[in-house]
Design a protein around this motif. Sequence first.
Motif, PDB file in Angstrom:
ATOM      1  N   ALA A 157      37.207  13.047  23.254  1.00  0.00           N
ATOM      2  CA  ALA A 157      36.374  12.199  22.400  1.00  0.00           C
ATOM      3  C   ALA A 157      35.925  12.960  21.159  1.00  0.00           C
ATOM      4  O   ALA A 157      35.842  12.398  20.062  1.00  0.00           O
ATOM      5  N   LEU A 158      35.636  14.257  21.309  1.00  0.00           N
ATOM      6  CA  LEU A 158      35.241  15.068  20.155  1.00  0.00           C
ATOM      7  C   LEU A 158      36.407  15.259  19.186  1.00  0.00           C
ATOM      8  O   LEU A 158      36.222  15.276  17.970  1.00  0.00           O
ATOM      9  N   TYR A 218      34.829   7.318  20.825  1.00  0.00           N
ATOM     10  CA  TYR A 218      34.657   7.222  22.281  1.00  0.00           C
ATOM     11  C   TYR A 218      35.403   6.010  22.838  1.00  0.00           C
ATOM     12  O   TYR A 218      36.003   6.095  23.919  1.00  0.00           O
ATOM     13  N   ILE A 219      35.373   4.894  22.106  1.00  0.00           N
ATOM     14  CA  ILE A 219      36.108   3.704  22.556  1.00  0.00           C
ATOM     15  C   ILE A 219      37.603   4.000  22.623  1.00  0.00           C
ATOM     16  O   ILE A 219      38.280   3.642  23.593  1.00  0.00           O
ATOM     17  N   ASN A 220      38.125   4.672  21.575  1.00  0.00           N
ATOM     18  CA  ASN A 220      39.549   5.029  21.577  1.00  0.00           C
ATOM     19  C   ASN A 220      39.890   5.948  22.741  1.00  0.00           C
ATOM     20  O   ASN A 220      40.961   5.819  23.356  1.00  0.00           O
ATOM     21  N   TYR A 221      38.984   6.875  23.050  1.00  0.00           N
ATOM     22  CA  TYR A 221      39.227   7.792  24.162  1.00  0.00           C
ATOM     23  C   TYR A 221      39.151   7.070  25.511  1.00  0.00           C
ATOM     24  O   TYR A 221      40.039   7.199  26.355  1.00  0.00           O
ATOM     25  N   TYR A 222      38.095   6.290  25.716  1.00  0.00           N
ATOM     26  CA  TYR A 222      37.817   5.707  27.029  1.00  0.00           C
ATOM     27  C   TYR A 222      38.871   4.673  27.423  1.00  0.00           C
ATOM     28  O   TYR A 222      39.237   4.572  28.601  1.00  0.00           O
ATOM     29  N   TYR A 223      39.374   3.904  26.465  1.00  0.00           N
ATOM     30  CA  TYR A 223      40.310   2.830  26.773  1.00  0.00           C
ATOM     31  C   TYR A 223      41.761   3.229  26.528  1.00  0.00           C
ATOM     32  O   TYR A 223      42.614   2.385  26.261  1.00  0.00           O
ATOM     33  N   PHE A 224      42.036   4.509  26.647  1.00  0.00           N
ATOM     34  CA  PHE A 224      43.406   4.995  26.510  1.00  0.00           C
ATOM     35  C   PHE A 224      43.826   5.663  27.817  1.00  0.00           C
ATOM     36  O   PHE A 224      43.206   6.627  28.261  1.00  0.00           O
ATOM     37  N   GLU A 225      44.888   5.146  28.446  1.00  0.00           N
ATOM     38  CA  GLU A 225      45.414   5.700  29.700  1.00  0.00           C
ATOM     39  C   GLU A 225      46.934   5.754  29.621  1.00  0.00           C
ATOM     40  O   GLU A 225      47.566   4.939  28.936  1.00  0.00           O
ATOM     41  N   TYR A 226      47.516   6.693  30.352  1.00  0.00           N
ATOM     42  CA  TYR A 226      48.970   6.847  30.334  1.00  0.00           C
ATOM     43  C   TYR A 226      49.471   7.217  31.722  1.00  0.00           C
ATOM     44  O   TYR A 226      48.727   7.758  32.560  1.00  0.00           O
ATOM     45  N   SER A 227      50.731   6.924  31.978  1.00  0.00           N
ATOM     46  CA  SER A 227      51.365   7.299  33.249  1.00  0.00           C
ATOM     47  C   SER A 227      52.875   7.212  33.102  1.00  0.00           C
ATOM     48  O   SER A 227      53.395   6.658  32.122  1.00  0.00           O
TER      49      SER A 227
END
Length: 493
Positions: free
Chosen positions: A20-21, A65-74
Amino acid sequence: MNKEIIKKYSVFRKQSKVGALVFLFDSIRKNAVNFLFILIPTGFDLLVFIIVSLFFVLILAIYAYINYYYFEYSFDFERSEFLIKKGWLKKTKLSVPFEKIQQVNINQNIIHKIFSLYEIQMDTAGSKDTEVDIKAVSRKIADDFKEISETIKKSISKNIDNEMEHEESLEIDLLTLVKTGLTSQYFETLGAMIALFFVGVGFLNDLEIDYAPAIVDFYDKTDFNLFVISIAIFIVIYIVLMVNLCLTLIKYYGYKALKKLQNLEVKYGLIQTKSILLSPIKVQEFRSTQNWIQKKINLCNVRISQASSMNVAAPNRRNIVDVPGCSNEQMDKLFDFIYDDKINDEIVVRPSIRKFLINFSFFTLLPTIIFIVLINNIAFLDNAYFLNFVIIYFILSSFSAWRFYRNSILFYSKNFIRIQSGFWDIKTKTIENYKIQSVMLYQAFWHKRFNLGSIILLTAGGMSYISTCNYEVLKKITNNVIYKVETSKKRWM
């Protein structure tokens, strides 16, 4: 592949919590100029400055923070796909088949280095934008991605199974980087300095600062004799050399290319460390650049363009691999590693002399006439200094037009097309015939009488062209290229 890695990445994961930082600092960097223009109307009042700054950073922090929190990968190893879920109000689920992944690059800028994080970027040829950009992961995850990427490339390669692993390395030492910095990109840096000057002038205009009287006063009071002009030229040359040297050392420090099986892994960078995986089969263009000074010290710069996304941001250029300051022997080894075939029995095509005459007329003769008319009609310009400038311009532009004409050559062979061009830095682009996606042959109506034409070659790595050549020869080359493309069974994706 390690079963632990398969299990670990088969479920959706978030980026590092410190990510997030990284998002925040990246947003501040991208919006710094906009923030400055917001502050100009406030008159830089201290209280207003603090309030606006805090509000600005708060908005960017929430966005980060929104960009960080709602980003997932697999990874979906059963379906051979890489999956991305992102977005808050507008949710997006992205699926990238393994065979479409062209590059997996691992970068580390100064912010990443502070937090011991890495950025992973994936490109796919033919897509509109970069498919995947994972901003902040740990070193362990970055290494896992590299292992997964190499496994993917092995699985889709037909010739890799029976090949023994053999590693070769290419390192560019500090002295070579110094030589490269002092002998490269003179005109590019000078152009950037001029552009920066005009940006500064525009900024002064926005601030409503009247700088014109100061310039006129300086011009009237300064005696522009030969000594002053020589000092000014020396200062400009010194600045250009120092800027080139610093940028080269910062960008390419610690340059190392390691050949692993069918790929070339390139790492470099002092402040921002980049790691690029080059696959020879995806190389679209091999370009060498060498000027007169570099030729004398056996030095040249190589740029290798791969198939990549169409609109990847220019500063990233993840589809491009630069090799600064390699010798002619090292360049030949790179060429042999990328291409299986040799260049031989080339047809040489040169432009007509009309190319020189047209360039001379438009870029030398016409401006010179305009300058002379201005001298005779504007008292401010009626002096020996401006007249000397016109004479120097005429000589240099005439020489440039001739050099551009003499160095413009097309070489055609059975498997390759090479296009040479340039004034000081002579660039030679090499393209495999079967990788050409589109070839355009055209003839302007004023060229029909002289049987002249132009040819444009388009690949997934960019565009190349040569103009004012024999039309019948270009037509034969076009037909041969089309035949090569249609009959070739080789793949480049």
